[in-house]
Design a protein around this motif. Structure first.
Motif: not given
Length: 149
Positions: A16-29, A132-145
């Motif tokens: 699973s590749s790192r979404p661009a928004r998550l990379a931007v967030a990491a750099v800004l933080v 963002s949905p892509t970031a939450t998915e990449a982090l494994g956050i969200g509704p669980r089955e």
């Protein structure tokens, strides 16, 4: 005892590749953490060179406190970069403090206006990125089955 479920603290698989928004967030933080750390270091330098407040203990306490505050965004940035689930909370906490602080600074006008608007906009940008949905998915956050049981 072995489990098939991945640890919630381990990074996501490389597939699973790192979404661009998550990379931007990491750099800004990370930039926020470095700025705060720089402020703490400059406070220590001012203390060591004699250009400090009348109370040495208060100046040292302030510098150490600012350096300690730099740890949260730096840890959160590393966690975001490594796609660690726990990192979103600390990153959001930093932004929820930065946005009102930036707004308050902007109320003073002049150079404070530009600095305050910049801080607030960066805070809002990071919040948008980590929520963002892509970031939450990449982090494994969200509704669980539901588990079969």
């Amino acid at each position: 005892m072995s489990t098939d479920a991945p640890s919630t603290d381990s990074p996501r698989p490389p597939a699973s590749s790192r979404p661009a928004r998550l990379a931007v967030a990491a750099v800004l933080v990370a930039a926020q953490g470095l700025v705060v750390a720089g402020l703490g270091i400059s406070m220590l330098v001012m203390l060591l060179t004699g250009r400090h407040a009348d109370d040495t203990v208060q100046a040292l306490t302030g510098a150490v406190t600012v350096l300690a505050l730099a740890v949260l965004p730096l840890a959160a940035a590393r966690g975001l970069w490594l796609l660690r689930r726990w990192s979103r909370g600390p990153a959001m906490i930093v932004q929820l403090m930065a946005v009102p602080a930036g707004w308050q600074m902007a109320q003073n006008g002049g150079v404070w206006l530009a600095l305050g608007v910049t801080i607030a906009l960066i805070g809002l940008a990071v919040l948008v990125c980590v929520l963002s949905p892509t970031a939450t998915e990449a982090l494994g956050i969200g509704p669980r089955e539901p588990r079969d049981g």
